[in-house]
Design an enzyme around this catalytic site. Structure first.
Site, PDB file in Angstrom:
ATOM      1  N   GLU A  40      -0.119 -83.057  58.998  1.00 27.01           N
ATOM      2  CA  GLU A  40      -0.284 -82.653  57.593  1.00 27.01           C
ATOM      3  C   GLU A  40      -0.877 -81.247  57.526  1.00 27.01           C
ATOM      4  OE1 GLU A  40       0.766 -84.026  54.688  1.00 27.01           O
ATOM      5  OE2 GLU A  40       0.090 -82.020  54.114  1.00 27.01           O
ATOM      6  N   LEU A  45      -1.696 -79.746  54.387  1.00 27.03           N
ATOM      7  CA  LEU A  45      -2.267 -79.459  53.066  1.00 27.03           C
ATOM      8  C   LEU A  45      -3.648 -78.817  53.190  1.00 27.03           C
ATOM      9  CD1 LEU A  45      -4.713 -81.667  52.402  1.00 27.03           C
ATOM     10  CD2 LEU A  45      -2.800 -83.164  51.999  1.00 27.03           C
ATOM     11  N   CYS A  61     -11.536 -79.237  59.371  1.00 30.67           N
ATOM     12  CA  CYS A  61     -10.398 -79.021  60.267  1.00 30.67           C
ATOM     13  C   CYS A  61     -10.584 -77.883  61.271  1.00 30.67           C
ATOM     14  CB  CYS A  61      -9.137 -78.797  59.445  1.00 30.67           C
ATOM     15  SG  CYS A  61      -8.660 -80.269  58.530  1.00 30.67           S
ATOM     16  N   ASN A 103      -3.725 -74.338  62.957  1.00 30.00           N
ATOM     17  CA  ASN A 103      -5.140 -74.170  62.602  1.00 30.00           C
ATOM     18  C   ASN A 103      -5.843 -73.164  63.506  1.00 30.00           C
ATOM     19  OD1 ASN A 103      -5.016 -75.741  60.408  1.00 30.00           O
ATOM     20  ND2 ASN A 103      -6.184 -77.470  61.226  1.00 30.00           N
TER      21      ASN A 103
HETATM   22  N1  NAD Z   1      -8.971 -82.758  55.128  1.00 34.42           N
HETATM   23  C1  NAD Z   1      -7.972 -81.896  55.310  1.00 34.42           C
HETATM   24  O1  NAD Z   1      -7.865 -80.870  54.647  1.00 34.42           O
HETATM   25  C2  NAD Z   1      -6.934 -82.178  56.363  1.00 34.42           C
HETATM   26  C3  NAD Z   1      -5.750 -81.436  56.366  1.00 34.42           C
HETATM   27  C4  NAD Z   1      -4.781 -81.709  57.337  1.00 34.42           C
HETATM   28  C5  NAD Z   1      -5.018 -82.688  58.290  1.00 34.42           C
HETATM   29  N2  NAD Z   1      -6.196 -83.377  58.284  1.00 34.42           N
HETATM   30  C6  NAD Z   1      -6.381 -84.420  59.298  1.00 34.42           C
HETATM   31  O2  NAD Z   1      -6.101 -85.668  58.667  1.00 34.42           O
HETATM   32  C7  NAD Z   1      -6.961 -86.697  59.186  1.00 34.42           C
HETATM   33  C8  NAD Z   1      -7.754 -87.324  58.062  1.00 34.42           C
HETATM   34  O3  NAD Z   1      -8.597 -86.338  57.495  1.00 34.42           O
HETATM   35  P1  NAD Z   1      -9.387 -86.585  56.107  1.00 34.42           P
HETATM   36  O4  NAD Z   1     -10.067 -85.308  55.787  1.00 34.42           O
HETATM   37  O5  NAD Z   1      -8.476 -87.198  55.126  1.00 34.42           O
HETATM   38  O6  NAD Z   1     -10.464 -87.675  56.605  1.00 34.42           O
HETATM   39  P2  NAD Z   1     -11.512 -88.484  55.740  1.00 34.42           P
HETATM   40  O7  NAD Z   1     -12.721 -88.621  56.574  1.00 34.42           O
HETATM   41  O8  NAD Z   1     -11.629 -87.882  54.364  1.00 34.42           O
HETATM   42  O9  NAD Z   1     -10.822 -89.922  55.546  1.00 34.42           O
HETATM   43  C9  NAD Z   1     -10.551 -90.790  56.593  1.00 34.42           C
HETATM   44  C10 NAD Z   1     -10.533 -92.212  56.027  1.00 34.42           C
HETATM   45  O10 NAD Z   1     -10.052 -93.114  57.030  1.00 34.42           O
HETATM   46  C11 NAD Z   1     -10.729 -94.339  56.837  1.00 34.42           C
HETATM   47  N3  NAD Z   1     -10.577 -95.202  58.016  1.00 34.42           N
HETATM   48  C12 NAD Z   1     -11.223 -95.157  59.217  1.00 34.42           C
HETATM   49  N4  NAD Z   1     -10.789 -96.131  60.033  1.00 34.42           N
HETATM   50  C13 NAD Z   1      -9.822 -96.800  59.351  1.00 34.42           C
HETATM   51  C14 NAD Z   1      -8.995 -97.900  59.667  1.00 34.42           C
HETATM   52  N5  NAD Z   1      -9.036 -98.515  60.852  1.00 34.42           N
HETATM   53  N6  NAD Z   1      -8.119 -98.336  58.736  1.00 34.42           N
HETATM   54  C15 NAD Z   1      -8.046 -97.735  57.523  1.00 34.42           C
HETATM   55  N7  NAD Z   1      -8.819 -96.687  57.165  1.00 34.42           N
HETATM   56  C16 NAD Z   1      -9.697 -96.228  58.074  1.00 34.42           C
HETATM   57  C17 NAD Z   1     -12.135 -93.925  56.529  1.00 34.42           C
HETATM   58  O11 NAD Z   1     -12.883 -94.967  55.939  1.00 34.42           O
HETATM   59  C18 NAD Z   1     -11.884 -92.739  55.597  1.00 34.42           C
HETATM   60  O12 NAD Z   1     -11.822 -93.151  54.242  1.00 34.42           O
HETATM   61  C19 NAD Z   1      -7.817 -85.998  60.245  1.00 34.42           C
HETATM   62  O13 NAD Z   1      -7.205 -86.148  61.484  1.00 34.42           O
HETATM   63  C20 NAD Z   1      -7.790 -84.541  59.821  1.00 34.42           C
HETATM   64  O14 NAD Z   1      -7.991 -83.662  60.901  1.00 34.42           O
HETATM   65  C21 NAD Z   1      -7.153 -83.155  57.327  1.00 34.42           C
END
Ligand code: NAD
Length: 447
Positions: free
Chosen positions: A154, A156, A266, A214
């Site tokens: 992703e 975004l 990130c 990134n």
């Molecule tokens: N935040 C960003 O801008 C962004 C952009 C691109 C990619 N990413 C990547 O996407 C991924 C998620 O990032 P995020 O910022 O959304 O994380 P986040 O911490 O906001 O959310 C992660 C969620 O996953 C849940 N979770 C954990 N274990 C779980 C399970 N077994 N089943 C269901 N849910 C579970 C947590 O409770 C939490 O709500 C990461 O790898 C990050 O590097 C993030």
């Protein structure tokens, strides 16, 4: 199409809401009961512009639902998206425990063909681990069910997540399975109407693409911060230099803003995870190590400037701080530069009066009753009785403040600007002393 999303954080919730918005039937699953409870009651647990209305609209239409029930989640979607966190482990590598836990759950409950789509940012080779984790559970159940694993990183940006998801620059699909590829093409068909944004590749290349993107962006920031640091020692203005180099189309104007360091969930973790991955295959990523080092040092630059201004003694000083989130339009404070600054100030005995348009609750959650921190309801309140003002986040509402009343409210008419929001000459006209990043010799930091 029926889609399940594991994880309802910044990526999972935006993905779920946007996929529902184009007509898919989406079930979002999270292990955090509190989060799912809030979502079921119509509350959005994070601040992301436009997300609340899109969630509300699709919940009402019955296309977006939430659960904590893993079995129900696995049963729902032909496509199972993993969007859980991959935080840094103690050694800097990505902690994959949440990703593999989801993979195991899918293997534990699936009863027909599934495509497991990894949206979390994961090191090269994770696709194999996800496959193995799900397969091990199927073996344990004595089932020979077929499934595929796809990497769909992703891209975004928090603060512009809805727009980024709805109008992506590219949709990267890493897989060698034609069946999975066809399903993903169908999922993303509505996002490709003006032109085809799909880029197909093998799974390892897709995983690396996300880290490379990134790392490149972080490199641009650290590069500019390095030039800014040189610039202020030489009496040059980095903003003039920025325009001068940006005009070269090979360089471009995008993403070359100097500042007080990059943060967020990130860049910091992905740069270190990539250096770690490289080390694991006997390659020392010297450039990326330097990108990280420059950034870590840059997060102390504002404190150094404040300390230099007070001749090394900030004890008892009150600093008004505008901006706590790691960037505007989010409440996310992970690795935010403001945190490093506040911690430096507290260590040196200063007090902070802080304001952020969206990250006040998050600051309260992280720092609670921290001595030396006063959370203020408005940016004007933060100035009252403060010695100087420091700006860490470039929120729109900080761009054109009433300088005369800032000068009147502060004990000393000084602004330390970590985002180069203002023109030095303009602030001079208001009788203010202005320290920014890399803007001329008076910006020189104590060495
Ligand atoms: N935040 C960003 O801008 C962004 C952009 C691109 C990619 N990413 C990547 O996407 C991924 C998620 O990032 P995020 O910022 O959304 O994380 P986040 O911490 O906001 O959310 C992660 C969620 O996953 C849940 N979770 C954990 N274990 C779980 C399970 N077994 N089943 C269901 N849910 C579970 C947590 O409770 C939490 O709500 C990461 O790898 C990050 O590097 C993030």
């Amino acid at each position: 199409m029926k889609i399940t999303i594991f994880g309802t954080g910044y990526v999972g919730l935006v993905t779920g809401a946007c996929l529902a918005d184009v007509g898919h039937d989406v079930l979002c699953m999270d292990v955090d009961e509190n989060k799912i409870g809030k979502l079921k009651n119509g509350h959005i647990p994070i601040y992301e512009p436009g997300l609340d209305s899109i969630v509300k609209h699709n919940v009402e239409a019955g296309r977006l639902n939430f659960t904590t029930d893993t079995e129900q989640a696995v049963g729902h979607g032909a496509l199972q998206f993993i969007a859980v966190g991959t935080p840094p482990d103690e050694d800097g590598s990505a902690d994959l425990q949440y990703v593999t836990a989801v993979a195991r759950s899918i293997g534990q409950y699936m009863t027909d063909y599934k495509v497991i789509v990894d949206k979390s940012t994961v090191p090269v080779g994770t696709g194999d681990k996800v496959y193995a984790a799900a397969r091990a559970e199927l073996d344990r159940r004595g089932l020979e069910l077929e499934f595929d694993v796809v990497s769909n990183p992703e891209f975004l940006k928090e603060g512009a997540a809805i727009n980024d998801f709805m109008k992506p620059d590219r949709i990267v699909i890493g897989t060698d399975s034609e069946r999975a590829q066809d399903l993903l093409r169908e999922v993303y068909y509505p996002f490709n109407r003006s032109h085809d944004r799909m880029i197909y590749m093998d799974i390892r290349s897709a995983e690396l693409t996300k880290y490379a993107a990134n790392a490149m962006l972080a490199t641009k920031i650290s590069f500019m911060n390095e030039i800014a640091n040189i610039s202020e020692r030489l009496g040059a203005d980095i903003e003039a230099v920025r325009r001068g180099i940006g005009s070269d189309p090979r360089i471009g104007y995008h993403f070359i803003y100097p500042g007080c360091g990059y943060g967020g969930s990130c860049f910091p973790k992905d740069v270190t995870a990539l250096t770690r991955t490289a080390r694991d295959c006997d390659y020392e990523a010297r450039l990326l190590n330097a990108v990280d080092e420059v950034n870590a040092a840059q997060k102390h630059v504002l404190f150094d400037k404040v300390s230099h201004y007070f001749q090394g003694n900030v004890e008892g000083k009150v600093v008004a701080l505008w901006g706590l989130a790691f960037k505007p339009n989010t409440d996310d404070m992970r690795e935010a530069s403001a945190r490093m600054l506040m911690e430096d100030l507290w260590k040196a005995g200063a007090k902070v009066q802080a304001f952020d348009p969206e990250a006040m609750e998050e600051t309260q959650r992280i720092y609670g009753d921290q001595e030396g921190l006063q959370l203020c309801g408005t940016k004007e309140q933060a100035l009252k009785g403060a010695d100087v003002l420091v700006i860490c986040t470039e929120w729109k509402e900080f761009r054109s403040p009433d300088f005369a009343s800032i000068a009147a409210a502060l004990k000393e008419p000084v602004i330390f600007d970590g985002r180069n929001l203002y023109e030095p000459e303009m602030l001079e006209r208001y009788g203010m002393i202005y320290y920014a990043i890399g803007r001329g010799r008076n910006q020189f930091t104590a060495v």
